[in-house]
Design a protein around this motif. Structure first.
Motif, PDB file in Angstrom:
ATOM      1  N   ILE A 195      -1.212  -4.153  12.326  1.00  0.00           N
ATOM      2  CA  ILE A 195      -0.478  -2.911  11.705  1.00  0.00           C
ATOM      3  C   ILE A 195      -1.204  -2.378  10.522  1.00  0.00           C
ATOM      4  N   ILE A 196      -1.770  -3.365   9.646  1.00  0.00           N
ATOM      5  CA  ILE A 196      -2.428  -2.885   8.322  1.00  0.00           C
ATOM      6  C   ILE A 196      -3.834  -2.115   8.874  1.00  0.00           C
ATOM      7  N   GLU A 197      -4.450  -2.674   9.876  1.00  0.00           N
ATOM      8  CA  GLU A 197      -5.590  -2.080  10.445  1.00  0.00           C
ATOM      9  C   GLU A 197      -5.366  -0.832  10.800  1.00  0.00           C
ATOM     10  N   GLN A 198      -4.116  -0.486  11.602  1.00  0.00           N
ATOM     11  CA  GLN A 198      -3.689   0.679  12.156  1.00  0.00           C
ATOM     12  C   GLN A 198      -3.659   1.855  11.094  1.00  0.00           C
ATOM     13  N   GLY A 199      -3.123   1.374  10.011  1.00  0.00           N
ATOM     14  CA  GLY A 199      -3.020   2.426   9.042  1.00  0.00           C
ATOM     15  C   GLY A 199      -4.055   2.349   7.840  1.00  0.00           C
ATOM     16  N   ALA A 200      -4.997   1.795   7.894  1.00  0.00           N
ATOM     17  CA  ALA A 200      -6.036   1.486   6.886  1.00  0.00           C
ATOM     18  C   ALA A 200      -6.872   2.791   6.587  1.00  0.00           C
ATOM     19  N   GLU A 201      -7.074   3.180   5.507  1.00  0.00           N
ATOM     20  CA  GLU A 201      -7.771   4.271   5.116  1.00  0.00           C
ATOM     21  C   GLU A 201      -8.784   3.781   4.003  1.00  0.00           C
ATOM     22  N   ASP A 202     -10.014   4.468   3.925  1.00  0.00           N
ATOM     23  CA  ASP A 202     -11.000   3.841   3.025  1.00  0.00           C
ATOM     24  C   ASP A 202     -10.684   4.306   1.610  1.00  0.00           C
ATOM     25  N   ASN A 203      -9.922   5.398   1.290  1.00  0.00           N
ATOM     26  CA  ASN A 203      -9.937   5.825  -0.393  1.00  0.00           C
ATOM     27  C   ASN A 203      -8.436   6.279  -0.476  1.00  0.00           C
ATOM     28  N   TYR A 204      -8.163   6.311  -1.782  1.00  0.00           N
ATOM     29  CA  TYR A 204      -6.828   6.958  -1.997  1.00  0.00           C
ATOM     30  C   TYR A 204      -7.158   8.186  -2.458  1.00  0.00           C
ATOM     31  N   ASP A 205      -6.452   9.194  -1.836  1.00  0.00           N
ATOM     32  CA  ASP A 205      -6.539  10.757  -1.980  1.00  0.00           C
ATOM     33  C   ASP A 205      -5.212  11.370  -2.889  1.00  0.00           C
ATOM     34  N   PRO A 206      -5.335  11.260  -3.985  1.00  0.00           N
ATOM     35  CA  PRO A 206      -4.241  11.698  -4.682  1.00  0.00           C
ATOM     36  C   PRO A 206      -3.652  13.213  -4.232  1.00  0.00           C
ATOM     37  N   THR A 207      -4.502  13.891  -3.928  1.00  0.00           N
ATOM     38  CA  THR A 207      -4.101  15.308  -3.464  1.00  0.00           C
ATOM     39  C   THR A 207      -3.332  15.488  -1.972  1.00  0.00           C
ATOM     40  N   ALA A 208      -3.390  13.998  -1.506  1.00  0.00           N
ATOM     41  CA  ALA A 208      -2.637  14.183  -0.049  1.00  0.00           C
ATOM     42  C   ALA A 208      -1.171  13.957  -0.318  1.00  0.00           C
ATOM     43  N   TYR A 209      -0.862  13.858  -1.501  1.00  0.00           N
ATOM     44  CA  TYR A 209       0.515  13.346  -1.596  1.00  0.00           C
ATOM     45  C   TYR A 209       0.992  14.490  -2.842  1.00  0.00           C
ATOM     46  N   GLU A 210       2.585  14.718  -2.668  1.00  0.00           N
ATOM     47  CA  GLU A 210       2.930  15.608  -3.693  1.00  0.00           C
ATOM     48  C   GLU A 210       4.425  15.322  -3.905  1.00  0.00           C
TER      49      GLU A 210
END
Length: 309
Positions: A195-210
């Protein structure tokens, strides 16, 4: 509007002194602020009242007291407290260089940026590149506002971050919670890792959340200005009641497949021998919604609120 520095400092790097300017890294004014109003619509103001007499006490006549026993105080005047404070200094002394990941983020306090001042460009760039190349950050002492703080100076692609740190006695140890560590099976761990691998992303993009709450408040403010009735959002009902348990393996498989339905049974769960792996866990009602992804196109604040800034 360009950022305005809040202080001019000198960062001591060995025998090199780097003149820098300090800037706040966060913006608290982005929150929606409300004023307290009386029933007639006028603003209200705070007053300090004596517990004994009920009379209003002006701030200029107040002293500060430390309660060492119930209702017994030792009193300090403003001058006495000022004499105990650390004197402010424009010199920030680097004490050590440690691996950047050595500082647990739980010790992070307020963040600032530092930028080179006049004639500080070259030594600033030298320190930034040396820290990035070494994979280390600097620990330094900074005296300001009557208190000496420990700060972390760490490199980023665009400059140096001046991160104020908390002292050890300002952070509660996690072990105080006495968290029980329960054994899990290999099958459960394998599914969780998938499950972790399925939702894994390389970086945190703060602009992707509001901030969804802020958007709702600004929209409600515009509706109030336009004289419309504001509709209250009803909280979403919890998907499972407090008396239900979810089979852990079924929940993991359903999560991996992206389905929402899992097998539930009535609580309490049957007792198990300690040697058996636990596959049932109680699920508490949801109390808040998870953060939501922002649209790819930036969302602007309502027009009327922007116009007033």
């Amino acid at each position: 509007m360009p950022a305005r520095s809040i202080a001019s400092l000198s960062l001591s790097f060995g025998l090199v002194s780097i003149p820098v300017k300090l800037y706040t890294a966060t913006e608290s004014s982005s929150d929606v602020r409300f004023h307290m109003l009386a029933p007639d619509g006028s603003r209200v103001k705070q007053q300090y009242v004596s517990e004994k007499t009920g009379a209003v006490v002006e701030r200029s006549s107040m002293n500060k007291g430390y309660e060492f026993e119930k209702d017994r105080f030792v009193v300090f005047t403003s001058d006495e407290l000022k004499a105990l404070e650390d004197g402010a200094s424009h010199v920030v002394e680097i004490m050590a260089f440690i691996p950047e990941k050595a500082v647990d983020p739980v010790y992070y306090d307020k963040a600032y940026y530092i930028a080179p001042d006049k004639r500080g460009g070259k030594p600033y760039s030298l320190l930034q590149q040396a820290l990035a190349e070494s994979g280390r950050c600097a620990l330094a002492k900074w005296a300001a506002k009557g208190k000496t703080r420990i700060v972390q100076v760490r490199p980023e692609a665009d400059g140096l971050v001046f991160q104020q740190l908390l002292y050890a006695d300002e952070v509660r140890p996690l072990k105080e919670l006495n968290i029980e560590h329960v054994q899990v099976s290999d099958a459960e761990l394998k599914l969780a890792l998938q499950i972790i691998e399925q939702g894994a992303e390389d970086n945190y993009d703060p602009t992707a959340y509001e901030d969804e709450e802020k958007k709702r408040i600004l929209a409600a403010i515009d509706e109030k200005i336009e004289g419309k009735q504001v509709v209250t959002n009803e909280p979403a009902e919890a998907s499972t009641g407090s008396g239900q348990v979810i089979d852990l393996m079924d929940a993991l498989r359903a999560s991996l497949k992206g389905t929402a339905k899992v097998k539930t049974t009535a609580a309490p769960a049957p007792k198990r021998r300690s040697a058996e792996p636990m596959t049932d866990i109680p699920v508490a009602p949801k109390t808040r919604k998870p953060a939501t992804r922002a649209a790819k196109t930036p969302v602007e604040a309502p027009a009327k609120v922007r116009a007033r800034k």
